[in-house]
Design a protein around this motif. Sequence first.
Motif, PDB file in Angstrom:
ATOM      1  N   ASP A 120       0.833  -1.200   0.000  1.00 30.04           N
ATOM      2  CA  ASP A 120       0.000   0.000   0.000  1.00 30.04           C
ATOM      3  C   ASP A 120       0.869   1.252   0.000  1.00 30.04           C
ATOM      4  OD1 ASP A 120      -2.236  -1.608   0.039  1.00 30.04           O
ATOM      5  OD2 ASP A 120      -2.638  -1.344   2.185  1.00 30.04           O
ATOM      6  N   LYS A 121       1.945   1.242   0.778  1.00 28.99           N
ATOM      7  CA  LYS A 121       2.832   2.402   0.841  1.00 28.99           C
ATOM      8  C   LYS A 121       3.481   2.679  -0.508  1.00 28.99           C
ATOM      9  CE  LYS A 121       7.086   4.069   3.028  1.00 28.99           C
ATOM     10  NZ  LYS A 121       8.188   3.750   3.970  1.00 28.99           N
ATOM     11  N   ALA A 127       1.184   6.533  -7.121  1.00 28.20           N
ATOM     12  CA  ALA A 127      -0.241   6.564  -7.464  1.00 28.20           C
ATOM     13  C   ALA A 127      -0.532   7.269  -8.779  1.00 28.20           C
ATOM     14  CB  ALA A 127      -1.034   7.214  -6.332  1.00 28.20           C
ATOM     15  N   SER A 128       0.075   8.423  -9.043  1.00 29.81           N
ATOM     16  CA  SER A 128      -0.287   9.162 -10.258  1.00 29.81           C
ATOM     17  C   SER A 128       0.166   8.421 -11.510  1.00 29.81           C
ATOM     18  CB  SER A 128       0.289  10.583 -10.217  1.00 29.81           C
ATOM     19  OG  SER A 128       1.705  10.575 -10.145  1.00 29.81           O
ATOM     20  N   PHE A 129       1.278   7.720 -11.446  1.00 29.90           N
ATOM     21  CA  PHE A 129       1.719   6.899 -12.580  1.00 29.90           C
ATOM     22  C   PHE A 129       0.776   5.716 -12.767  1.00 29.90           C
ATOM     23  CE2 PHE A 129       4.082   3.567 -14.702  1.00 29.90           C
ATOM     24  CZ  PHE A 129       4.880   4.216 -15.634  1.00 29.90           C
ATOM     25  N   LEU A 130       0.425   5.044 -11.677  1.00 23.09           N
ATOM     26  CA  LEU A 130      -0.469   3.893 -11.768  1.00 23.09           C
ATOM     27  C   LEU A 130      -1.846   4.294 -12.279  1.00 23.09           C
ATOM     28  CD1 LEU A 130       0.435   2.082  -8.420  1.00 23.09           C
ATOM     29  CD2 LEU A 130       1.131   1.425 -10.735  1.00 23.09           C
TER      30      LEU A 130
END
Length: 322
Positions: A120-121, A127-130
């Motif tokens: 999760d970390k 996050a923005s790439f994923l």
Amino acid sequence: MTARRETFFLPYSAGTGEWRQRGQDEGRCNLWQIIPDIHGDNDRLERSLAMAKDARSAFLGDFIDASEKVTAPDDAAVLRRIRTLVENEGAVAVMGNHELNAILYHRRGTDGHPLRKRSDKNAAQHASFLARFGTETPEALDWTDWFLTLPLWLDLGGLRLVHACWSDPHVALVAERRPDARLQAEDLEEIAQESSAFGRAVKTLVSGPEAQLPAGASFLDFGRHRREEVRLAWWRSDARTWRGAVLSVPDPSELPDALLPGDIQATIYPDDAAPVLVGHYKMAGLPELEAANAACLDYPSSPCVYHWRGEPQLLGSNLLIL
């Protein structure tokens, strides 16, 4: 798109320890604009490029993975723009730790597991790439393939560039295997595991050095977690004590007011070495040059660039705030 591996300055000769410039490129650029971490902020990227004028751009890595403070993250726009500049318009770039982390996140080791844990970390940091490219998709793999074409360091004929730490011993160690400073797919598993001197050297170049405090010493970090290891501001050539050489310590008075051990003192950048610029460290306050030959440019709350005109020492007048 086919990535082009042109480098304007040959990074390092492991045999001679010398830096060499390609003759065909001598005199081609009298002004470089050095741009630190963009982290998916396309507005910041375009404002940085608008200040370039006649300068050629040199990027210090960490193009991806926006923080929560970026109101409109756009990793795709940032990557397309920088890749076009590098492949078609004479810009150069080095790999940051976020590019290396992405390479490992989207690839698997010989055991079939991802080379970087998809915790999760780690997912939150990525996050923005994923959100734009997904996990281990063809697009994600294409971009991380391009990240592998980026060198870990560059020398622009008098100015050194690296994402987090210039360390001659670590540069020399990596250059023995990869004299062009570019990693290969077969290097990735040992880098992920930090199982060798080579892997640890790569991590130091992109993530910076840390040091174990003396026995019994510790401090509370900004999250109120007690820690016994500190990040080192290795560019502070006048640093002699623990309190003067550390980063990200809210209250340095918690640290020993004692001289650094010899092995740690040896990581401090010499004041007679060639100038070097880095990003990575998310410095607070207004941008400043903490040494005449070494500086961090990563100031998220006051973004800046540096215009290098060949000067042998860094000049405050060439440090420009957006």
